[in-house]
Write a protein that holds these residues in place. Structure first.
Motif, PDB file in Angstrom:
ATOM      1  N   LEU D 272       0.834  -1.203   0.000  1.00  0.00           N
ATOM      2  CA  LEU D 272       0.000   0.000   0.000  1.00  0.00           C
ATOM      3  C   LEU D 272       0.866   1.249   0.000  1.00  0.00           C
ATOM      4  O   LEU D 272       0.599   2.217  -0.733  1.00  0.00           O
ATOM      5  CB  LEU D 272      -0.928  -0.013   1.219  1.00  0.00           C
ATOM      6  CG  LEU D 272      -2.126  -0.940   1.072  1.00  0.00           C
ATOM      7  CD1 LEU D 272      -2.908  -1.010   2.376  1.00  0.00           C
ATOM      8  CD2 LEU D 272      -3.023  -0.466  -0.064  1.00  0.00           C
ATOM      9  N   ALA D 275       2.034   1.738  -3.393  1.00  0.00           N
ATOM     10  CA  ALA D 275       0.989   2.176  -4.308  1.00  0.00           C
ATOM     11  C   ALA D 275       0.745   3.670  -4.158  1.00  0.00           C
ATOM     12  O   ALA D 275       0.677   4.411  -5.148  1.00  0.00           O
ATOM     13  CB  ALA D 275      -0.289   1.393  -4.024  1.00  0.00           C
ATOM     14  N   SER D 298       3.449   2.046  -8.601  1.00  0.00           N
ATOM     15  CA  SER D 298       2.197   2.118  -7.873  1.00  0.00           C
ATOM     16  C   SER D 298       1.346   0.872  -8.117  1.00  0.00           C
ATOM     17  O   SER D 298       0.808   0.264  -7.186  1.00  0.00           O
ATOM     18  CB  SER D 298       1.467   3.381  -8.316  1.00  0.00           C
ATOM     19  OG  SER D 298       0.115   3.290  -8.033  1.00  0.00           O
ATOM     20  N   GLN D 299       1.251   0.473  -9.384  1.00  0.00           N
ATOM     21  CA  GLN D 299       0.431  -0.686  -9.708  1.00  0.00           C
ATOM     22  C   GLN D 299       1.007  -1.959  -9.087  1.00  0.00           C
ATOM     23  O   GLN D 299       0.271  -2.811  -8.593  1.00  0.00           O
ATOM     24  CB  GLN D 299       0.323  -0.864 -11.228  1.00  0.00           C
ATOM     25  CG  GLN D 299      -0.372   0.270 -11.930  1.00  0.00           C
ATOM     26  CD  GLN D 299      -1.793   0.452 -11.432  1.00  0.00           C
ATOM     27  OE1 GLN D 299      -2.561  -0.498 -11.362  1.00  0.00           O
ATOM     28  NE2 GLN D 299      -2.139   1.666 -11.031  1.00  0.00           N
ATOM     29  N   LEU D 302      -0.026  -2.160  -5.683  1.00  0.00           N
ATOM     30  CA  LEU D 302      -1.382  -2.682  -5.543  1.00  0.00           C
ATOM     31  C   LEU D 302      -1.394  -4.202  -5.574  1.00  0.00           C
ATOM     32  O   LEU D 302      -2.054  -4.854  -4.769  1.00  0.00           O
ATOM     33  CB  LEU D 302      -2.270  -2.145  -6.674  1.00  0.00           C
ATOM     34  CG  LEU D 302      -2.639  -0.661  -6.605  1.00  0.00           C
ATOM     35  CD1 LEU D 302      -3.556  -0.308  -7.761  1.00  0.00           C
ATOM     36  CD2 LEU D 302      -3.306  -0.339  -5.278  1.00  0.00           C
ATOM     37  N   LYS D 392      -8.938  -4.669 -11.247  1.00  0.00           N
ATOM     38  CA  LYS D 392      -9.007  -3.916  -9.990  1.00  0.00           C
ATOM     39  C   LYS D 392     -10.250  -4.304  -9.203  1.00  0.00           C
ATOM     40  O   LYS D 392     -10.231  -4.406  -7.975  1.00  0.00           O
ATOM     41  CB  LYS D 392      -9.011  -2.421 -10.278  1.00  0.00           C
ATOM     42  CG  LYS D 392      -7.615  -1.927 -10.656  1.00  0.00           C
ATOM     43  CD  LYS D 392      -7.547  -0.423 -10.717  1.00  0.00           C
ATOM     44  CE  LYS D 392      -6.141  -0.012 -11.110  1.00  0.00           C
ATOM     45  NZ  LYS D 392      -6.017   1.409 -11.361  1.00  0.00           N
ATOM     46  N   PHE D 414      -6.741   1.667  -1.154  1.00  0.00           N
ATOM     47  CA  PHE D 414      -6.720   1.203  -2.531  1.00  0.00           C
ATOM     48  C   PHE D 414      -7.449   2.189  -3.430  1.00  0.00           C
ATOM     49  O   PHE D 414      -6.967   2.572  -4.505  1.00  0.00           O
ATOM     50  CB  PHE D 414      -7.382  -0.169  -2.567  1.00  0.00           C
ATOM     51  CG  PHE D 414      -7.298  -0.870  -3.880  1.00  0.00           C
ATOM     52  CD1 PHE D 414      -6.264  -1.769  -4.112  1.00  0.00           C
ATOM     53  CD2 PHE D 414      -8.222  -0.654  -4.881  1.00  0.00           C
ATOM     54  CE1 PHE D 414      -6.179  -2.413  -5.314  1.00  0.00           C
ATOM     55  CE2 PHE D 414      -8.130  -1.296  -6.084  1.00  0.00           C
ATOM     56  CZ  PHE D 414      -7.101  -2.181  -6.308  1.00  0.00           C
ATOM     57  N   THR D 418      -6.248   4.549  -6.533  1.00  0.00           N
ATOM     58  CA  THR D 418      -6.929   4.562  -7.810  1.00  0.00           C
ATOM     59  C   THR D 418      -7.246   5.993  -8.235  1.00  0.00           C
ATOM     60  O   THR D 418      -7.049   6.393  -9.382  1.00  0.00           O
ATOM     61  CB  THR D 418      -8.238   3.756  -7.727  1.00  0.00           C
ATOM     62  OG1 THR D 418      -7.951   2.491  -7.176  1.00  0.00           O
ATOM     63  CG2 THR D 418      -8.858   3.599  -9.096  1.00  0.00           C
TER      64      THR D 418
END
Lengths: 102, 500, 169, 629, 525
Positions: D272, D275, D298-299, D302, D392, D414, D418
């Motif tokens: 996290l 991300a 970042s992805q 996740l 996602k 999360f 996004t």
């Protein structure tokens, strides 16, 4: 009767005087004199100790040979000294020291 | 008391003794013949540089050597000769053989014209008389004979030391003479006291030993030390070593080689006999081993460290020979049968290695290489000679694959064994500095190869096939061979027995 | 006899000490002669007549003469006597006195063994005994001594015969 | 085997092609990769997804144990194999255009093929040790490819940084391996899965996670990835977006069983954090590739967070979709860079073509690229109808499946991530393609820039297509397809769609009137000063330590020898015995000490015979006294 | 035994050296060919040996045994030395390595211009001595060969070396000789204490006999019952320590390593190669062949010391390498670091660790050969090895760069190269070892990162970036590798690669040895 100690003391005196002469005197011939004194001191011992063994002649015989040797030493020694004198113009070893630690 | 009583027996004894005196008689004859060639044959006299005396002397030494070897077979046990004044045994024969070969090699080294400028016949006679003196000394047990032999060697040596006939030669002679005579006088004084204390003039006699045991006193110790001084002088051991560097520096190279081996080994032989007697075969209260050990270790160290900063090759070898005397003494310290056998092995190896080194030092001296820096670049121009010299130096250091390593190993083994036997920590304390000194010695021994190979210098290639290289090769092969098969030599030495 | 010993001993030591303090080399040599003679006297009172005679013959007659000969040859300017200079008095005295003190202490402290009066053999004089011993028990030293003399001769000859100009580097 | 060997053969072939025919390289390499793709498809169709398959053979004896090398195929493997081979193939193809004319093209394709091979090694191997080896090797090929343009100092530096950081992570892997070996005696994943570790689980898990964090650019070890953009763009697409960085995620999924709950919590937190920081940093940068790189960071965060939360399948699904759309984005970015470089070459202008401040309005000049970028960007943002939305969604619903407070918190974070994602994606597209740059000197030339050639366009288009919903499931609102099953609750769908749309609206409003992207915050541009921190905490101390060691070596260890010698020398000076002979090269303590002693011995050798005799006599007296005493 | 391969291996170079004596000194090519021929024949012999070597068990192979001499030491018994040769899983790979490296070194010696005759004679002697040390099973024979290496190396550095060659050669000599004296002391104590089984009076140098505690004389200084105490410590511990330090100097281990950088920097390239690839191995070999098996009890109790110094060497060597400005010095320090792994693996007393240590010796031998040749290539062209003077070399010397990459990455432990296998085995062994603390293994892993750091930094500085050369050399001098150089590098690179991919090729020799070694250690505990 002469106590053996007397001989010994006499020989020690001669020996150490000879040693002193060897160390103190600068002239090589004088050193030779000292050496002869030392040899004589030993001879006195030999003769004195021979008194304890009258039936044998070891000591005296030794002394005689020492005297002969001393004569040889003196002869060769003087020859060497003379040669050094001729080459260096001095009979004082202190003045002859090309050979030493650099 | 009938003085004539026993006279025939004495004469018979003398007659028989002569039979064991072959080598000495040959040498004596050699001296006379050599002198005669110098005097009688006018043509030789004119040149006085002929090789004929050298040749005759060489033959004499070789014959003496052969006769000594021949004696070996009959010497199952020691024979007293000439009223017990001398004793003929394998122990003495060993030293006689070594010294005969050393004498022969010295004469060979004197062969080049540059080495025989003057008085060749007298030179040969003097060399022979040194060898003869050594023969006597190694056999002597009577004080009179000890003194006379020492003097015989000394007087010849004094003259030989000055044989370069230059200024420094005369100086060396003079110093050698004064120091030597002083040493002789001190020794004589000590011997006279020993004679007085024991009442016997023959150190191997029962009477002498009993006399010693009856007088376990300080005076005996002092007397013994004074007597030792003479032997130490011959061996060039501290504190009687001071003459050696000066004399070595000035004397001609073959003579130096002779000095570094022959009187030294003779001194060693008589010192061994003397110490054996002085310890009264182990019964004495005075710890002569410790005294010799102390002297040995000081000598090794002092010789090595002093050699470190020598730039004159001969002076360096003088200190080296001082240090090596110390190692020889270590063999005496053990004072067991093996210890002495190892010492004799060491003596033989030392002799060979030393002659290799001196042979090449002479060779290089003749090419103008006197100091160690002068060696710079010779490794390139003359690799053969330098390599052989290197092996000799390595052997003196004690690195495989040379016999020097084996010899040092054996010497220290003997010492360790003595330590095990008596559990005297002092012996261990000799062992350790002894080994460390090996490292120190490396520095000065390898300085010559270091300069020869590593430093740049002018170099003009020279021939390989020279007689000196041949001689060196033979000696080096002996050194290598004795590393790979030390048993060949030890087998002989093992046949030597002692009364312990 | 003991008085004779003391007298000789005194003369010998005095002469020796005289050498130590002598200013001139020639005097020292003469003092050595005196010393030798005194020592010969001591031999004489110690039943060593043969040694005494040898002492006088060889030392007094030979060695001292050679030495005096040597002194004369090394005299730089003829007529001017060679003075002997001294050096290292300290170290010399230190060493000599150390040896002297040490040994005398030892001698006086320890019994070396009392000499006994020699029993003279009536049938042979001392000289006879010497002769026989020299030819039997001491034959080898006798011969070696002869060899020694020969070598001395040769050696001295070599040294002396070398005519070497005083050219030195 | 075809799958594995084709890329390797490609690499070897590339090395063997003569220099003169280096254009052939791209052809052969691409062909080989096509073979690999075919093999992968066959594998996927035959292996099946339900039943894992396992082949192995002994490799070498390790102590009493045997290390085997083998292949283990399960669902994840199949996915990864497909991703790797397909993306790799397209990147090969794309590179044929992108790298045409490069002097070192052979090396490029060699490393590319080698990379694909080692990547497949990680994926297929059944053995942790072999995984580790391939793990290191992908690092090596990454190093070589980042540093492909070696003359550029930043490329050289970036490649070293990437490798070093991975190496440091690998230390964790080694430590993990040591623990595994000590406690289990085997590296075989199948065996480990059944018997597990006897003790030390948390330590092993965390050690291995360090390696994963380094490889997958997780907080705080991600700083190498943006720098790695100094490499050629296709490389960034393949390695630093689609595959290598995903290897960590894959490994985490594969050895998920080794991670006890506590370790998983750490994983989640790290994911996290990554991300959020990655997304935030993407907002602060101007370099087009760096923005994409931070987006990748970042992805990946996740995915890791999802794995930490136990959503293995969902994470892998996101890996799959991310691979395609991110590769597409990178290739499109590459197309821009490539084109503008060509243009620069003709006009002679010099400006940074990667800086979005210098770009704008490319929409018209490069419509295809724009389209690709748009599709992939939409997928990245998680707009419905695109694959990113589905994956996602899968993650979100997996996280929320537990229904506890922690899950809620994770889900909330999360969604924040996004939101940021949408924002920076919009910012990127807006400024590059849509917003007009007025007054720029280069604008004129842009009008005429051509679209990239077909070999480059084709892969872009295919990848863009692959970013659409059908890749996951035929139903654009469901992620339950060939790979994952399950449905999202309507609430989560609505919430997430809402967040996305809200973000879009916010971004549009925010950026609409700006002529130029502005700096958001230094702290973001400098990625939280992590590099500075590393410099202070790691690099500089090591440098100092190293210098210190060198100094110690020279000064103290040698100096101990020399120094004690100098003392001796000084003494010798004082006494006056020192002479130049000492300085002859025997510079050492022993020699000095002994030569000092030697000097002492030699002082007796004055050449004065009186002294000789005196010292000899004195020596005897002293010897006697010593013995007596 | 009719098989005399090992004898041939040893004496062939000596024979060649002897032949070389008679070749005129200006025929440089003849010497090269002679040396190559000797090495090639050795290679053939080694191949024959490989074919005859069966590797299932750990016992000695190709044994040759003869009486050398027996010395009668009088009442004390006999001293027996034997000509006793043999190889096992420890020495056989090293022998093969020796032949291989000597061949390469022979090729790389072609650039030697001055004193060719002496040079090749020394190389040949060195060749024989190294092989002899590896196969000798008699302590005296071993010591003979061990010392025999000293002088040729001394001269190789001292005559053909760089500007500070004299200092370097003396330093090398001093250190190594001190080490060998320590070893000698231990050897003397060993032969004084050990005897031939069944014959208490015959003292022996035979390593195999001395491994058996039953062959020590009761009450002797190294009696395994440990009755002798020196300074409150068992004499066996002291003897082990002597051997350890003696061999550690050779290895070299921090803090006895400072001779190595100097010697390497100054030595000519082939000598560096031989020094690093082979002579250093003698240290590790000696520890594993002599120190450990002969004193298993002391070794087990002092293993932590060995391991600790191993780790210190790893870290310290790597750190110092990082600060080195001279390429060769850097490589030299990397050797210090890598040989630390040997110590660590040995200290672990696990089969993995020991096998890893042996593997590391072989692997380092190959890799370091490449590294020094790399430094030599540069030095041949510009006579300048300072890292900071070069930049961007990759562009003009692509083949050279490729070789550098392979060598550097192999050295920093990239999987697929032999170094990785060795290091990972050492780590795994050290971590599960029961005699050393596992933190040592963890700390040692830092060496991996540091190794990567200095190599990558070097690559970055020298090969990346824009091309320029400082320090007087011209760019034109920097031509890429020639054919001869490629021929040198190719087999080396292939070897390290093959050993990295198929470790079992080597491990099947090493494993039985490691098994026996660990059993011996544990049996002695």
């Amino acid at each position: 009767m002469i106590p053996i100690e007397n001989y010994l003391v006499l020989s020690v005196l001669l020996f150490s005087i000879g040693l002193m002469v060897v160390v103190i005197k600068r002239n090589a011939i004088a050193v030779l004199l000292g050496l002869e004194l030392m040899l004589n001191a030993a001879n006195i011992n030999l003769v004195a100790f021979n008194l304890a063994h009258p039936q044998r002649l070891d000591g005296q015989m030794f002394a005689v040979f020492v005297i002969i040797v001393a004569a040889c030493e003196a002869a060769v020694g003087l020859a060497i000294i003379l040669r050094a004198y001729r080459l260096f113009n001095t009979a004082v070893p202190d003045n002859i020291s090309t050979l030493k630690e650099p | 008391m009938n003085i004539e009583a026993g006279l025939p027996e004495k004469l018979e004894w003398i007659r028989q003794s002569l039979g064991f005196f072959g080598p000495e008689l040959v040498l004596f004859a050699g001296i006379i013949v050599v002198l005669c060639t110098g005097i009688v044959v006018p043509s030789l006299r004119a040149g006085s540089t002929s090789v004929a005396p050298l040749l005759i002397a060489l033959i004499a030494t070789l014959v003496a050597c052969a006769l000594s070897l021949a004696d070996w077979g009959q010497q199952e046990k020691a024979v007293d000769l000439f009223g017990g004044m001398v004793v003929n045994d394998r122990f003495s024969s060993w030293f006689k053989i070594i010294c005969d070969i050393a004498g022969a090699l010295t004469l060979l080294l004197s062969w080049p014209a540059s080495q025989r400028r003057k008085h060749v016949s007298e030179y040969a006679a003097l060399v022979l008389s040194v060898v003869l003196g050594v023969h006597f000394l190694s056999m002597s047990v009577g004080m009179i004979m000890i003194f006379l032999s020492v003097e015989l060697i000394s007087i010849s040596s004094y003259v030989l030391a000055g044989y370069s006939f230059r200024q420094e030669g005369a100086e060396a002679s003079l110093k050698y003479f004064l120091f030597g005579t002083a040493a002789a006088a001190i020794m004589l004084y000590g011997l006279s006291l020993l004679y007085g204390l024991t009442g016997s003039g023959i150190i191997s006699s029962q009477e002498f030993v009993e006399g010693l045991l009856a007088h376990q006193s300080l005076l005996l110790l002092v007397a013994g030390l004074l007597a030792l001084a003479g032997f130490l002088f011959k061996m060039a051991v501290l504190p009687m070593h001071l003459w050696a560097p000066d004399v070595y520096q000035a004397a001609p190279m073959p003579v130096v080689a002779l000095f570094s081996v022959v009187p030294k080994l003779a001194g060693l032989a008589v010192l061994t006999r003397f110490i054996l007697a002085a310890t009264a075969y182990g019964q004495s209260l005075i710890d002569w081993k410790a005294i010799i050990g102390l002297i040995a270790i000081i000598t090794i160290t002092a010789g090595n460290v002093a050699a470190l900063r020598q730039w004159n090759a001969k002076r360096m070898m003088a200190y080296s020979s001082i240090a090596q005397s110390g190692f020889l003494l270590v063999g005496v310290v053990a004072l067991t049968e093996q210890g002495i056998q190892f010492m004799m092995f060491y003596a033989a190896v030392y002799f060979v290695a030393n002659y290799v080194v001196f042979a090449y030092l002479q060779y290089f001296e003749s090419r103008g290489v006197l100091t160690i820096p002068d060696f710079a670049g010779t490794g390139r121009s003359d690799p053969a000679a330098n390599t052989l010299l290197l092996v000799g130096l390595i052997s003196l250091t004690g690195i495989p694959p040379t016999a020097g390593f084996t010899a040092k190993l054996l010497i220290f083994t003997g010492l360790y064994d003595a330590y095990r036997a008596v559990d005297d920590p002092f012996l261990l304390w000799i062992l350790i500095p002894g080994l460390l000194n090996t490292v120190i010695s490396l520095f000065f021994y390898l300085r010559i190869p270091y300069f020869a190979f590593l430093k740049e210098g002018e170099s003009t290639p020279v021939k390989y096939l020279t007689w000196i290289n041949f001689l060196g090769l033979v000696l080096v092969l002996v050194l290598l061979g004795l590393f790979f098969r030390p048993d060949l030599l030890m087998g002989w030495i093992n046949k030597i027995t002692f009364v312990l | 006899m003991i008085y004779a010993f003391y007298i000789f001993a005194f003369i010998a030591v005095a002469a020796a000490a005289g050498i130590l303090f002598a200013r001139r080399l020639f005097h020292a040599a003469l003092l050595l002669l005196v010393c030798f003679l005194a020592v010969a006297g001591i031999y004489a009172v110690s039943y060593a007549e043969w040694v005494a005679v040898t002492q006088i013959l060889v030392y007094a007659g030979g060695v001292v003469v050679i030495i005096i000969f040597g002194i004369m040859l090394t005299t730089r300017a003829p007529g001017r006597p060679t003075a002997i200079s001294n050096s290292k008095w300290f170290s010399g005295l230190l060493l000599g006195l150390a040896v002297m003190g040490f040994l005398i202490t030892l001698f006086l402290r320890e019994t070396v063994g009392a000499p006994t009066v020699p029993l003279m053999d009536e049938r042979f004089t001392l000289v006879n005994r010497f002769g026989i011993a020299l030819m039997t028990d001491y034959l080898l030293p006798f011969e070696v001594a002869g060899l020694l003399l020969l070598i001395t001769l040769v050696g001295a000859a070599v040294i002396a015969a070398t005519r070497n100009k005083n050219t030195s580097s | 085997m075809v799958v594995l060997s084709a890329p390797l053969i490609s690499g070897i072939l590339s090395a063997l092609v003569p220099l003169r025919y280096s254009w052939l390289v791209s052809l052969t390499a691409s062909f080989m990769l096509l073979l690999a793709v075919a093999g992968a498809v066959v594998l996927a169709s035959t292996a099946g997804l339900e039943k894992p398959q396992h082949f192995s053979m002994p490799w070498f004896g390790l102590g009493g144990n045997t290390v085997s090398v083998g292949i283990f195929i399960d669902k994840y493997t199949v996915v990864m194999v497909l991703v790797v081979t397909i993306v790799s193939f397209f990147v090969h193809m794309y590179s044929a255009g992108y790298m045409a004319g490069d002097a070192a093209i052979r090396r490029y394709f060699v490393m590319l093929g080698f990379f694909t091979f080692t990547m497949l090694g990680i994926v297929l191997s059944d053995n942790l040790l072999v995984v580790f080896m391939c793990w290191e090797l992908v690092g090596f090929s990454s190093y070589m490819l980042i540093g492909h343009w070696m003359e550029l100092p930043e490329a050289a530096k970036a490649s070293r940084k990437a490798y070093m950081m991975n190496r440091i992570g690998d230390l964790g892997f080694v430590a993990g391996l040591m623990i595994v070996y000590r406690n289990a005696g085997t590296f075989d994943i199948t065996v480990l899965a059944t018997q597990g570790l006897q003790g030390w689980e948390i330590a092993a898990a965390l050690c291995i996670f360090v390696a994963i964090a380094a490889k997958s650019a997780q907080f705080p070890l991600f700083t190498w990835l943006p720098d790695a953009m100094a490499g050629p763009t296709p490389v960034s697409a393949l390695i630093h977006a689609a595959t290598m960085v995903a290897a960590g995620v894959f490994l985490l999924a594969r050895i998920h069983f080794l991670f006890p709950p506590l370790a998983l919590q750490v994983v989640t937190i790290a994911g996290l954090a990554t991300a959020l920081t990655g997304a935030a940093a993407a907002l602060g940068h101007f370099d087009i590739k760096k923005i994409l790189a931070y987006s990748t960071v970042s992805q990946l965060g996740l995915m890791v967070a999802a794995l930490g939360a136990g959503a293995k399948d969902a994470a892998m699904l996101h890996l799959l979709t991310h691979a395609f759309f991110k590769a597409g984005l990178f290739l499109a970015a590459g197309a821009i860079i490539h084109t503008l470089h060509q243009a620069q070459m003709s006009t002679g202008e010099t400006y940074d073509v990667q800086d979005i401040r210098n770009l704008g309005g490319l929409r018209k000049a490069m419509p295809v690229t724009f389209g690709v970028f748009l599709i992939c960007g939409a997928s990245l943002s998680g707009i419905p109808m695109f694959s990113g939305f589905q994956s996602k969604e899968a993650i979100l619903s997996s996280i929320l499946a537990g229904g506890d407070a922690v899950g809620m918190a994770v889900a909330a974070l999360f969604l924040i991530a996004t939101f940021l994602t949408v924002t920076y994606t919009f910012r990127l597209i807006w400024f590059v393609f849509i917003a007009e740059r007025s007054g720029s000197a280069s604008e004129v030339s842009w009008r005429s820039v051509p679209e990239v050639p077909f070999v480059m366009r084709f892969p872009m288009i295919v990848l863009a297509l692959a970013s659409l919903w059908w890749i996951v499931s035929l139903n654009p609102f469901s992620f339950s397809g060939w790979f994952t099953t399950g449905t999202a609750s309507a609430l989560t769908t609505v919430v997430s769609v809402g967040v996305v749309l809200g973000a879009l609206a916010f971004a549009y409003l925010f950026f609409r009137n700006r002529s130029e992207p502005s700096r958001v915050a230094d702290v973001l541009t400098n990625t939280f000063y992590l590099d500075a921190l590393y410099a202070i905490v790691v690099t500089r101390p090591v440098g100092h330590l190293s210098a210190l060691c060198a100094r110690v070596d020279r000064k103290y260890i040698d100096g101990f020898l020399h120094g004690s010698a100098y003392i001796q020398v000084t003494l010798a000076h004082i006494v006056g015995w020192f002479d130049k002979a000492v300085v002859d090269g025997f510079v050492n303590l022993v020699a000095r000490l002994t030569s000092w002693l030697g000097a002492f011995v030699r002082t007796f050798q004055s050449g004065n015979i009186h002294k000789y005799i005196f010292w000899a006599g004195m020596g005897l007296v002293l010897l006697t006294l010593y013995i007596v005493a | 035994m009719p098989d005399h391969i090992l004898t041939y291996l040893i004496f062939l170079p000596i024979l060649a050296a002897f032949v070389a004596l008679f070749i005129p000194r200006d025929r440089a090519a003849w010497f090269r060919v002679l040396n190559l021929a000797a090495c090639a024949i050795q290679a053939v012999l080694v191949i024959i040996a490989i074919s005859r070597y069966s590797h299932e068990t750990g016992e000695l192979r190709l044994v040759e045994r003869m009486q050398w001499f027996t010395l009668n030491l009088g009442t004390w018994g006999n001293l027996q030395a034997e000509y006793f040769l043999g190889v096992d899983g420890l020495s056989f790979p090293l022998v093969v390595l020796t032949v291989f490296v000597m061949l390469i070194a022979g090729i790389s010696s072609w650039t030697i211009a001055k004193g060719v005759k002496g040079y090749f004679i020394l190389i040949l002697i060195l060749n024989a001595a190294v092989i002899g040390s590896f196969v000798a099973l008699d302590l005296l024979l071993f010591y003979l060969f061990f010392e025999f290496m000293l002088l040729p190396m001394f001269f190789l550095i001292g005559i053909w070396g760089g500007s500070r060659r004299e200092y370097a050669s003396i330093k090398f000599f001093l250190y190594t000789l001190c080490g060998s004296i320590l070893i000698l002391i231990a050897f003397i104590a060993l032969y004084l204490s050990g005897s031939v089984p069944g014959d208490e009076t015959t003292h022996t140098f035979n390593m195999v006999y001395l491994r058996d505690p039953g062959n020590y004389l009761a009450g002797s200084i190294l009696d395994p019952s440990g009755s002798w105490l020196i300074g409150g410590w068992s004499a066996r511990n002291w003897a082990f320590l002597l051997l350890f330090i003696g061999f550690a100097i050779k290895l070299p281990m921090v803090p006895f390593h400072t001779w190595l950088p100097d010697a390497h920097v100054e030595a000519p390239t082939p000598a560096s190669v031989i020094l690093a690839a082979l002579l250093l191995k003698i240290g590790g070999y000696g520890l594993m062949r002599i120190a450990y098996p002969l004193f298993p009890d002391a070794a087990m109790s002092l293993s932590w010391v060995v391991g600790l110094f191993g780790v210190v060497s790893i870290i310290y060597g790597a750190l110092t390498a990082m600060a080195s400005k001279d390429l060769k010095r850097l490589i030299a320090y990397s050797s210090v670091s890598h040989m630390g792994f040997v110590l660590l693996g040995m200290a672990s007393a696990t089969q993995e660790g020991v096998a890893g240590a042996v593997y590391q010796m072989v692997s380092h031998g190959v890799i370091t050969t490449m590294l020094f040749l790399i430094a030599g290539v540069l030095y041949d062209r510009t006579s300048d090895r300072m890292i900071e003077n070069y930049s961007g070399l990759a562009r003009i010397m692509p083949a050279y760069f490729a070789v550098v990459l392979i060598a550097f990455f192999a050295s920093l432990g990239l999987p697929g190269f032999s170094g990785f296998i060795a290091e990972i085995m050492v780590f795994l062994g050290a971590f599960r070892s029961e005699v050393i603390h596992l933190s040592l293994a963890v700390i040692a892993t830092l060496g991996l990162a540091l190794g990567a750091a200095y190599y990558l930094w070097t690559i970055q500085r020298m090969f990346f970036g824009t091309l320029h050369v400082r320090g007087g050399a011209a760019t034109e001098q920097l031509v890429d590798l020639g054919m001869r150089e490629k021929v040198m590098f190719l087999p080396l690179a292939a070897t390290t690669l093959i050993l990295g991919i198929f470790p079992q090729l080597l491990l099947r020799y090493i494993d039985p040895f490691a098994l026996g070694f660990v059993a011996l250690l544990n049996g002695g505990n």
